[in-house]
Design an enzyme around this catalytic site. Sequence first.
Site, PDB file in Angstrom:
ATOM      1  N   HIS A  64       0.826  -1.211   0.000  1.00 42.72           N
ATOM      2  CA  HIS A  64       0.000   0.000   0.000  1.00 42.72           C
ATOM      3  C   HIS A  64       0.856   1.255   0.000  1.00 42.72           C
ATOM      4  O   HIS A  64       0.381   2.336   0.322  1.00 42.72           O
ATOM      5  CB  HIS A  64      -0.917   0.012   1.224  1.00 42.72           C
ATOM      6  CG  HIS A  64      -1.683  -1.238   1.418  1.00 42.72           C
ATOM      7  ND1 HIS A  64      -2.523  -1.730   0.455  1.00 42.72           N
ATOM      8  CD2 HIS A  64      -1.725  -2.123   2.445  1.00 42.72           C
ATOM      9  CE1 HIS A  64      -3.067  -2.866   0.885  1.00 42.72           C
ATOM     10  NE2 HIS A  64      -2.587  -3.133   2.091  1.00 42.72           N
ATOM     11  N   HIS A  98      -6.772  -4.685  -1.330  1.00 48.62           N
ATOM     12  CA  HIS A  98      -6.030  -5.940  -1.254  1.00 48.62           C
ATOM     13  C   HIS A  98      -6.286  -6.841  -2.443  1.00 48.62           C
ATOM     14  O   HIS A  98      -6.183  -8.059  -2.345  1.00 48.62           O
ATOM     15  CB  HIS A  98      -6.381  -6.694   0.033  1.00 48.62           C
ATOM     16  CG  HIS A  98      -5.949  -5.967   1.249  1.00 48.62           C
ATOM     17  ND1 HIS A  98      -6.762  -5.070   1.883  1.00 48.62           N
ATOM     18  CD2 HIS A  98      -4.775  -5.966   1.933  1.00 48.62           C
ATOM     19  CE1 HIS A  98      -6.115  -4.559   2.925  1.00 48.62           C
ATOM     20  NE2 HIS A  98      -4.927  -5.077   2.979  1.00 48.62           N
TER      21      HIS A  98
END
Lengths: 205, 205, 328, 328
Positions: free
Chosen positions: D54, D216
Amino acid sequence: MLDTDFFRRWMAATAAAVDREASRLTELDAAIGDADHGSNMQRGFTAVTAALERESPATPGAVLTLAGRQLISTVGGASGPLYGTLLRRTGKALGDEPEVTDGRFADALEAGVEAVAQLGGAKAGDKTMLDALLPAVGALRSSAGAARDAALAGALATVPLQARKGRASYLGERSIGHQDPGATSAALLVAALVEAAGTSGGGDA
Amino acid sequence: MLDTDFFRRWMAATAAAVDREASRLTELDAAIGDADHGSNMQRGFTAVTAALERESPATPGAVLTLAGRQLISTVGGASGPLYGTLLRRTGKALGDEPEVTDGRFADALEAGVEAVAQLGGAKAGDKTMLDALLPAVGALRSSAGAARDAALAGALATVPLQARKGRASYLGERSIGHQDPGATSAALLVAALVEAAGTSGGGDA
Amino acid sequence: MLINVPETVVADALRGMAAAHPELTVDVENRVVVRRDAPVAGKVGLVSGGGSGHEPLHAGFVGPGMLSAACPGEAFTSPVPDQMVRAAAAVDSGAGVLFIVKNYTGDVLNFDMAVELAEDEGLQVARVLVDDDVAVSDSTFTAGRRGTGATLFVEKIAGALADEGAPLERVEAVARRVNESSRSFGVALGAVTTPAKGSPTFDLPPGELELGIGIHGEPGRERRPMMTSGEIADIAVHAVLEDLRPDGPVLVLVNGMGATPLLELYGFGAEVHRVLSERGVAVARTLVGNYVTSLDMAGCSVTLCQVDEEMLRLWDAPVQTSALRWGR
Amino acid sequence: MLINVPETVVADALRGMAAAHPELTVDVENRVVVRRDAPVAGKVGLVSGGGSGHEPLHAGFVGPGMLSAACPGEAFTSPVPDQMVRAAAAVDSGAGVLFIVKNYTGDVLNFDMAVELAEDEGLQVARVLVDDDVAVSDSTFTAGRRGTGATLFVEKIAGALADEGAPLERVEAVARRVNESSRSFGVALGAVTTPAKGSPTFDLPPGELELGIGIHGEPGRERRPMMTSGEIADIAVHAVLEDLRPDGPVLVLVNGMGATPLLELYGFGAEVHRVLSERGVAVARTLVGNYVTSLDMAGCSVTLCQVDEEMLRLWDAPVQTSALRWGR
Ligand SMILES: Nc1ncnc2c1ncn2[C@@H]1O[C@H](COP(=O)(O)OP(=O)(O)O)[C@@H](O)[C@H]1O
Ligand SMILES: Nc1ncnc2c1ncn2[C@@H]1O[C@H](COP(=O)(O)OP(=O)(O)O)[C@@H](O)[C@H]1O
Ligand SMILES: [Mg+2]
Ligand SMILES: [Mg+2]
Ligand SMILES: [Mg+2]
Ligand SMILES: [Mg+2]
């Protein structure tokens, strides 16, 4: 004699051809360049069409200088200054007569093509628009049809060449085997002369 | 009676099964999760194997608590704390006897599975590892083979369920039609019991 | 692609910049991005520009300590002279304007026309070319080396000197020095999709990569089977060092082409550092990120710039742009 | 992928961070990134962490004015309690530590274990959950809303308050307030390739998109034929406003998921502003960029945070991290 309207028709026919062939030009540019030649030409000739309608230039020379200025101000990329210079210099060489002879036009176009060669520093065989423009200028002395055929042959003949100018030159030997997008659009520009000549001037006119 | 070596063999067989099935577990997790369950389990059981070799715990309980601690310290994700807690709590419930009965082990595993339910807040039918673990605990009262079959059936039965816990729950109805990765790895863990029991304890042992 | 229609991509982005950056004056119609306080009295104006699709280059580098203005063209298409002249006029305080031009035929021709036009309007304009990409041989058989990652170094360092109030000749000279001290090499792990084309510009299967790519989606010089990050760093750094033989510390730009995750880029950066240390090259500063991009291309490039004390001081000087900020 | 082997992706990236950022202490082996001057006397420590992939979240937000430390897990996998306890110990000055936790089962379970362990070691630890993603309904039938873009707002604003020397309860309270005032919605235009899997996590043909995705690589709630940037902005902003009904100005995060070019993201930002103005929502500040990403996912998310005067002051306060810097 070629009057102002002939040159407007030339620009209109080129704009139509570019619209028709835009995605093919972009495809060719994707192979050895950056995939924008079609949209570049389209943007430029759309602006040319609009400007010619807006400003109604009164002479052959004024049509081409206006068109050239539009290309310079709207296209960008390599093709903008090059095509812009081509039309501007050709237009300037036509002076401000209301009509010009075929011979005078061929001389003017030759001056325009020379200006392109000077600006871009390319020579015949470098795999650029010049490979269509140079043979076309010679053939225009006999007829528009001959110029069209010569330009097309010149564009097709770029396939086996290795590029030495413009983005395609970065590819080195990998540029071999692809047709140059600028030579292809130059062939459209020259072919549009035949259309502009219309039925009267069509064929080998 | 189940001795320390039985529990070491259980962990070793689980590690081998996880290695073998890692990419399948990750594939299952890709469909309804985040594509890491196989590598998570592999990382964890690799660490378990190393720790058991390094530290040679002397009792069944010590084997499992050590294994659980390793999982907590190396796996991360949802499965790390959950599987870690499962083994730690099961190990703690085994106390420090050098050998335990089948019944004592079944009780301990039940305590471990209850701890998982408490930690994660999931219930039967939520499409999690519990859907393999809960039926296995019941069946382990009869035999390891029965537990293996029950766990596998439980894992397969997660396919039509809609997930209500873990990442898969984000998908809502789109989680239906896929087998839960955690239930699948739980079935591997339970099946490894049969392998650990070996020829002697194999079959319905 | 996250766009409305290909024709409005650049105008849409400029509207977004205008909305997000009150510290910039964004002329959406004429496509010029200028720092709001321009012209800054006594300061040389720095103008750059080029095709869009390389963001944050150039508009993201407009602000105190870096560019005075940027002219974005269509995606991968040089801007037109009108934009450049307008930008020059907006930032000129009487101290003159430096055009920073990446070496592509289109950019060179259009900026050259702009120089003529700006001089006609009485502006004093200098021009510096950036040509750092060692994947292209600089010979009469090519259009010369492409301008890539070094552009960031040139804009930052020349921008810092301009902010100190240095005259045009000195700003031009340092820009040229930075370019001459910089070399780059790029690798693509995936092709680009341009708005105009709408599909990848070339076909690069997952298991292959292109070595020696530029920033316009053009294929590279050579295709190879996929390699590790470490192997790619070996090739890229060696290619750069074959041409630049630094005898002092270097700035390192570990640059992402747009779609390579920062996670991977930092890992690549570690490998670049490994190769540099194996080759005995000292690192003064390292910048890791997506700075000189090629739309959604996966891949990376390495730029090294050998710095002297002045260049390093100017690199460290404060900068306040949307994409590069530090100091003060 | 630009990697060596999947197993070393995180360690490689941390080596790269260590090389590029002398202002950070990077413990590669134990996977903890700490600002070099920690613990800062009298200051509450802020620790966050989560799966890698991320970036720049979270390690890119470590520095003065934001996080004290970050714990990166494997790609898309929560870190382990050991990392969190180590980070807490490294940043605790006696004023206590706040854990900022994105609401995923893995993160919650691991951070909860870390809280227990840290308290066993005598540390004072508070924990705040971030759960801003309106694509997930917050019911007993789900794991609750995911933590996405609001994490940046929470870390920035709580970090600024901690830097002012506020006590733990106040830092925790403002973090909670920011989370409660924030909502997000995300859209994918392409799937993610994780190092572990090596191929896209789901199959998304070019002409389609996924609405309501997380960070995700999980598929979203709904698949639709491709839309324009303006249509996507309509859907995303309306989804957020259905849940957050701001009666004052908002912070806007126009976030790229990793592979969406900044050129497109700014254009999308313009559309987000259009929708907000149609809905009569005033914008206080806008941040555009790839900040809370999902590896190489193409797509975007919108996060809105309704701010009061204190929150806006803290947002504007100086911050000096590798990915977010301004002021001072
Ligand atoms: N130096 C040059 N002289 C003549 N023509 C050139 C030169 N460089 C490029 N061209 C022509 O321009 C074409 C590319 O135009 P275009 O794609 O619109 O610009 P760009 O290369 O900037 O993207 C090439 O196919 C070639 O024919
Ligand atoms: N609350 C929960 N209770 C029990 N098991 C759970 C829970 N949440 C998730 N799981 C299990 O964890 C598995 C996912 O593990 P893994 O992929 O390793 O972690 P993550 O979801 O953090 O990526 C799911 O398939 C499910 O079986
Ligand atoms: Mg082109
Ligand atoms: Mg998972
Ligand atoms: Mg171009
Ligand atoms: Mg995970």
